[in-house]
Write a protein that holds these residues in place. Structure first.
Motif, PDB file in Angstrom:
ATOM      1  N   PRO A  73     -53.870 -27.164 -71.560  1.00 14.94           N
ATOM      2  CA  PRO A  73     -54.016 -26.865 -70.131  1.00 14.94           C
ATOM      3  C   PRO A  73     -53.210 -25.633 -69.710  1.00 14.94           C
ATOM      4  N   ALA A  74     -52.014 -25.456 -70.289  1.00 17.85           N
ATOM      5  CA  ALA A  74     -51.203 -24.284 -69.930  1.00 17.85           C
ATOM      6  C   ALA A  74     -51.880 -22.996 -70.383  1.00 17.85           C
ATOM      7  N   LEU A  75     -52.500 -23.024 -71.552  1.00 21.03           N
ATOM      8  CA  LEU A  75     -53.218 -21.831 -72.014  1.00 21.03           C
ATOM      9  C   LEU A  75     -54.409 -21.550 -71.104  1.00 21.03           C
ATOM     10  N   LEU A 111     -53.182 -19.782 -68.100  1.00 16.63           N
ATOM     11  CA  LEU A 111     -52.892 -18.373 -68.376  1.00 16.63           C
ATOM     12  C   LEU A 111     -54.172 -17.557 -68.485  1.00 16.63           C
ATOM     13  N   LEU A 112     -55.134 -18.058 -69.257  1.00 14.11           N
ATOM     14  CA  LEU A 112     -56.385 -17.320 -69.445  1.00 14.11           C
ATOM     15  C   LEU A 112     -57.125 -17.174 -68.117  1.00 14.11           C
ATOM     16  N   GLY A 113     -57.084 -18.231 -67.312  1.00 16.93           N
ATOM     17  CA  GLY A 113     -57.748 -18.180 -66.012  1.00 16.93           C
ATOM     18  C   GLY A 113     -57.114 -17.154 -65.092  1.00 16.93           C
ATOM     19  N   LEU A 114     -55.808 -17.129 -65.107  1.00 12.49           N
ATOM     20  CA  LEU A 114     -55.084 -16.180 -64.254  1.00 12.49           C
ATOM     21  C   LEU A 114     -55.391 -14.732 -64.677  1.00 12.49           C
ATOM     22  N   ALA A 115     -55.318 -14.485 -65.990  1.00 11.49           N
ATOM     23  CA  ALA A 115     -55.574 -13.128 -66.488  1.00 11.49           C
ATOM     24  C   ALA A 115     -57.019 -12.718 -66.205  1.00 11.49           C
ATOM     25  N   ALA A 116     -57.957 -13.651 -66.385  1.00 12.76           N
ATOM     26  CA  ALA A 116     -59.368 -13.330 -66.159  1.00 12.76           C
ATOM     27  C   ALA A 116     -59.635 -13.033 -64.685  1.00 12.76           C
ATOM     28  N   ARG A 117     -59.002 -13.836 -63.810  1.00 13.03           N
ATOM     29  CA  ARG A 117     -59.203 -13.650 -62.368  1.00 13.03           C
ATOM     30  C   ARG A 117     -58.776 -12.259 -61.930  1.00 13.03           C
ATOM     31  N   HIS A 118     -57.719 -11.747 -62.542  1.00 15.60           N
ATOM     32  CA  HIS A 118     -57.216 -10.423 -62.179  1.00 15.60           C
ATOM     33  C   HIS A 118     -57.731  -9.330 -63.121  1.00 15.60           C
ATOM     34  N   GLU A 119     -58.576  -9.735 -64.075  1.00 16.18           N
ATOM     35  CA  GLU A 119     -59.134  -8.793 -65.056  1.00 16.18           C
ATOM     36  C   GLU A 119     -58.045  -8.029 -65.790  1.00 16.18           C
ATOM     37  N   THR A 127     -44.341 -13.356 -71.455  1.00 13.30           N
ATOM     38  CA  THR A 127     -44.478 -14.698 -70.886  1.00 13.30           C
ATOM     39  C   THR A 127     -44.577 -15.730 -72.014  1.00 13.30           C
ATOM     40  N   HIS A 128     -44.372 -16.991 -71.679  1.00 10.21           N
ATOM     41  CA  HIS A 128     -44.435 -18.113 -72.644  1.00 10.21           C
ATOM     42  C   HIS A 128     -45.149 -19.271 -71.950  1.00 10.21           C
ATOM     43  N   HIS A 129     -46.493 -19.255 -71.969  1.00 12.97           N
ATOM     44  CA  HIS A 129     -47.261 -20.179 -71.126  1.00 12.97           C
ATOM     45  C   HIS A 129     -46.871 -21.644 -71.292  1.00 12.97           C
ATOM     46  N   LEU A 130     -46.462 -22.049 -72.517  1.00 12.58           N
ATOM     47  CA  LEU A 130     -46.194 -23.473 -72.773  1.00 12.58           C
ATOM     48  C   LEU A 130     -44.987 -24.003 -72.014  1.00 12.58           C
ATOM     49  N   VAL A 131     -44.083 -23.125 -71.603  1.00  3.72           N
ATOM     50  CA  VAL A 131     -42.871 -23.605 -70.926  1.00  3.72           C
ATOM     51  C   VAL A 131     -42.759 -23.088 -69.484  1.00  3.72           C
ATOM     52  N   HIS A 132     -43.829 -22.499 -68.952  1.00  8.77           N
ATOM     53  CA  HIS A 132     -43.754 -22.018 -67.564  1.00  8.77           C
ATOM     54  C   HIS A 132     -43.603 -23.179 -66.589  1.00  8.77           C
ATOM     55  N   ASP A 133     -42.705 -23.018 -65.649  1.00  7.34           N
ATOM     56  CA  ASP A 133     -42.633 -23.946 -64.515  1.00  7.34           C
ATOM     57  C   ASP A 133     -43.347 -23.290 -63.321  1.00  7.34           C
ATOM     58  N   ALA A 134     -43.290 -23.941 -62.177  1.00  5.93           N
ATOM     59  CA  ALA A 134     -44.003 -23.415 -61.002  1.00  5.93           C
ATOM     60  C   ALA A 134     -43.495 -22.028 -60.619  1.00  5.93           C
ATOM     61  N   THR A 135     -42.197 -21.788 -60.784  1.00  3.20           N
ATOM     62  CA  THR A 135     -41.625 -20.478 -60.449  1.00  3.20           C
ATOM     63  C   THR A 135     -42.219 -19.383 -61.335  1.00  3.20           C
ATOM     64  N   ALA A 136     -42.320 -19.672 -62.620  1.00  6.41           N
ATOM     65  CA  ALA A 136     -42.856 -18.681 -63.566  1.00  6.41           C
ATOM     66  C   ALA A 136     -44.326 -18.382 -63.264  1.00  6.41           C
TER      67      ALA A 136
END
Ligand SMILES: [Zn+2]
Length: 246
Positions: free
Chosen positions: A34-36, A39-47, A206-215
């Motif tokens: 889910p964390a990946l 990340l992929l969704g965020l990057a794709a949304r912003h291209e 970045t380290h998607h597996l350990v991101h909290d809400a702040t990250a």
């Protein structure tokens, strides 16, 4: 305050017809999670293109299949196992001189071949050492294994192969083990933008597996601010270093 100063600086660069190159490196992917997806969704949304530093030992077809449709994602080699062989209190290191050189090089070669076979055109011959640490003797041997690029943390230094480093780490590894406050990240990014001599490209780590809400919130805010800003160009690693695609 820092965000406003950052925005102002970028607007100023744009007015002068200048721009800065940025690239995004995310470490420790092994399989779809889910964390990946986040990340992929965020990057794709912003291209925004992305380099995933994948740990070879445990990864497999499931990640390769998930990334097939991702046109802006490159895969780099993140050591072999991400195990540390250093003896405390020395800092954690997989790619040090704690083991015979040929053992380490055999593992790196296996990682290169495995990820190349799994990811094909998405693979870039870049080594990302776990914990951003690697012994000079191993660096010297990397071109012989097929690596054409090395990526650690901090300003680039001369080496046996080109470096494309990260400079802004969004995580606080020593304190709360969560995302660093946005204010200090904005201020640090502004310092990198003003640095002399200029950085060829500013790498965000970045380290998607350990991101909290702040990250996650910082990453969202950063991409929202920069992805379509005329002074910012988010680039693929393969486009920043000629001859990288294999
Ligand atoms: Zn790592």
């Amino acid at each position: 305050m820092s965000r406003a100063a950052l925005q102002q600086h970028l607007d100023h660069l744009a007015e002068q017809g200048r721009h800065v190159d940025l690239w995004l490196r995310d470490d420790d992917a092994v399989r779809p999670t889910p964390a990946l997806e986040q990340l992929l969704g965020l990057a794709a949304r912003h291209e925004v293109p992305l380099t995933l530093a994948v740990i070879p030992e445990e990864t497999g077809e499931d990640l390769a299949e998930r990334l097939t449709a991702e046109r802006r994602v490159d895969v780099a080699v993140h050591g072999w196992s991400h195990r540390s062989y250093s003896t405390p209190p020395a800092k954690k290191q997989e790619l040090g001189r704690d083991r015979p050189l040929d053992v380490v090089l055999d593992e790196l070669s296996a990682g290169f071949r495995k990820l190349h076979a799994l990811h094909g055109a998405g693979f870039v011959p870049m080594l990302v050492p776990p914990w951003n640490r690697i012994a000079p003797q191993i660096v010297a041997a990397l071109p012989g294994l097929g690596f054409r690029l090395l990526s650690v943390f901090g300003r680039e230094t001369p080496a046996a192969l080109p470096l494309l480093n990260t400079h802004l780490d969004i995580m606080d590894w020593h304190g709360i083990h969560g995302g660093r406050p946005a204010d200090s990240l904005h201020a640090e990014l502004l310092e990198h933008l003003r640095a002399e001599p200029r950085l060829a490209a500013i790498g965000v780590l970045t380290h998607h597996l350990v991101h909290d809400a702040t990250a996650w919130a910082f990453l969202e805010e950063l991409l929202a601010l920069t992805a379509r800003h005329p002074a910012c160009r988010w680039r693929r690693a393969r486009d920043l270093v000629p001859g990288l695609a294999i």
